[in-house]
Write a protein that holds these residues in place. Sequence first.
Motif, PDB file in Angstrom:
ATOM      1  N   GLY A  54       0.793  -1.220   0.000  1.00 18.79           N
ATOM      2  CA  GLY A  54       0.000   0.000   0.000  1.00 18.79           C
ATOM      3  C   GLY A  54       0.825   1.270   0.000  1.00 18.79           C
ATOM      4  O   GLY A  54       2.025   1.280  -0.283  1.00 18.79           O
ATOM      5  N   ALA A  55       0.179   2.378   0.360  1.00 16.96           N
ATOM      6  CA  ALA A  55       0.831   3.688   0.334  1.00 16.96           C
ATOM      7  C   ALA A  55       2.011   3.748   1.292  1.00 16.96           C
ATOM      8  O   ALA A  55       3.046   4.357   0.996  1.00 16.96           O
ATOM      9  CB  ALA A  55      -0.179   4.782   0.671  1.00 16.96           C
ATOM     10  N   ALA A  56       1.866   3.098   2.454  1.00 14.91           N
ATOM     11  CA  ALA A  56       2.951   3.119   3.434  1.00 14.91           C
ATOM     12  C   ALA A  56       4.207   2.475   2.863  1.00 14.91           C
ATOM     13  O   ALA A  56       5.331   2.950   3.096  1.00 14.91           O
ATOM     14  CB  ALA A  56       2.513   2.408   4.710  1.00 14.91           C
ATOM     15  N   GLY A  57       4.026   1.399   2.112  1.00 15.28           N
ATOM     16  CA  GLY A  57       5.178   0.726   1.517  1.00 15.28           C
ATOM     17  C   GLY A  57       5.844   1.563   0.447  1.00 15.28           C
ATOM     18  O   GLY A  57       7.076   1.554   0.312  1.00 15.28           O
ATOM     19  N   ILE A  58       5.043   2.298  -0.325  1.00 17.56           N
ATOM     20  CA  ILE A  58       5.612   3.183  -1.344  1.00 17.56           C
ATOM     21  C   ILE A  58       6.413   4.301  -0.684  1.00 17.56           C
ATOM     22  O   ILE A  58       7.520   4.643  -1.117  1.00 17.56           O
ATOM     23  CB  ILE A  58       4.494   3.759  -2.228  1.00 17.56           C
ATOM     24  CG1 ILE A  58       3.786   2.630  -2.983  1.00 17.56           C
ATOM     25  CG2 ILE A  58       5.061   4.782  -3.213  1.00 17.56           C
ATOM     26  CD1 ILE A  58       2.584   3.083  -3.771  1.00 17.56           C
ATOM     27  N   ARG A  59       5.871   4.866   0.385  1.00 20.71           N
ATOM     28  CA  ARG A  59       6.605   5.914   1.111  1.00 20.71           C
ATOM     29  C   ARG A  59       7.916   5.374   1.675  1.00 20.71           C
ATOM     30  O   ARG A  59       8.941   6.052   1.634  1.00 20.71           O
ATOM     31  CB  ARG A  59       5.735   6.467   2.239  1.00 20.71           C
ATOM     32  CG  ARG A  59       4.588   7.347   1.767  1.00 20.71           C
ATOM     33  CD  ARG A  59       3.895   8.040   2.927  1.00 20.71           C
ATOM     34  NE  ARG A  59       2.889   8.984   2.467  1.00 20.71           N
ATOM     35  CZ  ARG A  59       3.159  10.216   2.031  1.00 20.71           C
ATOM     36  NH1 ARG A  59       4.420  10.648   2.015  1.00 20.71           N
ATOM     37  NH2 ARG A  59       2.195  11.015   1.643  1.00 20.71           N
ATOM     38  N   GLN A  60       7.858   4.175   2.193  1.00 20.93           N
ATOM     39  CA  GLN A  60       9.069   3.586   2.751  1.00 20.93           C
ATOM     40  C   GLN A  60      10.111   3.368   1.663  1.00 20.93           C
ATOM     41  O   GLN A  60      11.300   3.619   1.869  1.00 20.93           O
ATOM     42  CB  GLN A  60       8.726   2.261   3.431  1.00 20.93           C
ATOM     43  CG  GLN A  60       9.915   1.596   4.108  1.00 20.93           C
ATOM     44  CD  GLN A  60       9.528   0.301   4.802  1.00 20.93           C
ATOM     45  OE1 GLN A  60       8.427  -0.217   4.587  1.00 20.93           O
ATOM     46  NE2 GLN A  60      10.414  -0.230   5.613  1.00 20.93           N
ATOM     47  N   ALA A 118      -3.074  -1.405 -13.129  1.00 20.15           N
ATOM     48  CA  ALA A 118      -2.658  -1.726 -11.776  1.00 20.15           C
ATOM     49  C   ALA A 118      -1.153  -1.565 -11.655  1.00 20.15           C
ATOM     50  O   ALA A 118      -0.440  -1.639 -12.640  1.00 20.15           O
ATOM     51  CB  ALA A 118      -3.066  -3.152 -11.414  1.00 20.15           C
ATOM     52  N   THR A 119      -0.694  -1.311 -10.457  1.00 19.91           N
ATOM     53  CA  THR A 119       0.738  -1.154 -10.230  1.00 19.91           C
ATOM     54  C   THR A 119       1.254  -2.342  -9.443  1.00 19.91           C
ATOM     55  O   THR A 119       0.693  -2.707  -8.427  1.00 19.91           O
ATOM     56  CB  THR A 119       1.018   0.140  -9.461  1.00 19.91           C
ATOM     57  OG1 THR A 119       0.525   1.240 -10.202  1.00 19.91           O
ATOM     58  CG2 THR A 119       2.523   0.318  -9.247  1.00 19.91           C
ATOM     59  N   CYS A 120       2.296  -2.955  -9.949  1.00 15.92           N
ATOM     60  CA  CYS A 120       2.861  -4.132  -9.292  1.00 15.92           C
ATOM     61  C   CYS A 120       4.284  -3.830  -8.841  1.00 15.92           C
ATOM     62  O   CYS A 120       4.957  -3.010  -9.416  1.00 15.92           O
ATOM     63  CB  CYS A 120       2.895  -5.329 -10.241  1.00 15.92           C
ATOM     64  SG  CYS A 120       1.265  -5.851 -10.739  1.00 15.92           S
ATOM     65  N   LEU A 178      -2.309  -3.298  -5.084  1.00 18.64           N
ATOM     66  CA  LEU A 178      -3.736  -3.390  -5.290  1.00 18.64           C
ATOM     67  C   LEU A 178      -4.107  -2.917  -6.694  1.00 18.64           C
ATOM     68  O   LEU A 178      -3.650  -1.878  -7.143  1.00 18.64           O
ATOM     69  CB  LEU A 178      -4.478  -2.546  -4.275  1.00 18.64           C
ATOM     70  CG  LEU A 178      -6.003  -2.561  -4.307  1.00 18.64           C
ATOM     71  CD1 LEU A 178      -6.496  -3.935  -3.915  1.00 18.64           C
ATOM     72  CD2 LEU A 178      -6.558  -1.515  -3.373  1.00 18.64           C
ATOM     73  N   PRO A 179      -4.975  -3.677  -7.433  1.00 21.94           N
ATOM     74  CA  PRO A 179      -5.391  -3.250  -8.755  1.00 21.94           C
ATOM     75  C   PRO A 179      -6.083  -1.886  -8.725  1.00 21.94           C
ATOM     76  O   PRO A 179      -6.819  -1.574  -7.810  1.00 21.94           O
ATOM     77  CB  PRO A 179      -6.353  -4.350  -9.190  1.00 21.94           C
ATOM     78  CG  PRO A 179      -5.982  -5.532  -8.380  1.00 21.94           C
ATOM     79  CD  PRO A 179      -5.507  -4.964  -7.059  1.00 21.94           C
TER      80      PRO A 179
END
Length: 269
Positions: free
Chosen positions: A127-133, A267-269, A261-262
Amino acid sequence: MTSVHDGEATALGMAMEQSAGTVMIRAYVAPEQMGDWTIRVTAIEAQVEHATPGLQSYQLATDVYAEQQQARTWTVTLAIPRVLVAGKAVQLFNVVVGELPRLGFLTRFRLDALALPEDFGPGPGFGAAGIRQRLHRPHGPLLCRAMRPAVGVGTDTMVRLNRDVLNAGYHLVKDDEVQVFADNRAFRQHVEAMVAARDEAQAHSGERKGYLANLICEADELAERWDIVKTLGVDGVPMSPVLQGFSTLSMWRASGKCRSLPTTPSATC
């Protein structure tokens, strides 16, 4: 949907068509065996306004149809047993829509909504938290620019555009969905150049930068292109479940290759 039958008959017909339409065959099938496999009708609501026919009619010019009432519009809610869809995206739409548009008594059909349980199928991996990390940016907006123009310019121009955008403060750049590559060799050359631009901007700015490569492609290209983006260190990929198959994302997710998430339409993988 719009139907030449009344709401109850229409809803029952839809439910029977998409699940266990036969619940009793003497000496073979008993009704109590089939309860878990039958769709239930939970609501039928007549609509005041008649919808304009949206499907080619399969009705025959027979006395039976001639005696029926004029088509009316209904909103029907069906409860689908989980065992019937098995947590699979393709089977979900196969059951939810399937052969309904061909039913002779329907003159219009539209899927309005799906209410899925939270644990249906694969979900987001970070999710968003993982992208920020990943980008080392816990606060503030994350800026992502799509490649423009998507086609018609050479790789050198695309490299300069991406590098300058990232140096100017953007955190991510992404290939546009309509970017096209003649073959996987051309795709690799493009990705190599874009990754290099990302790394140059990262070194120049001292900040973590990201690049998303377009993975909307033909089925026979997908596996090799995935290996390319994984080997070259791409940060993410847009895919299109509608074009590439609803199960494409779940396939990569199950193998540990897709972790997001699609979205619609990609979708972004």
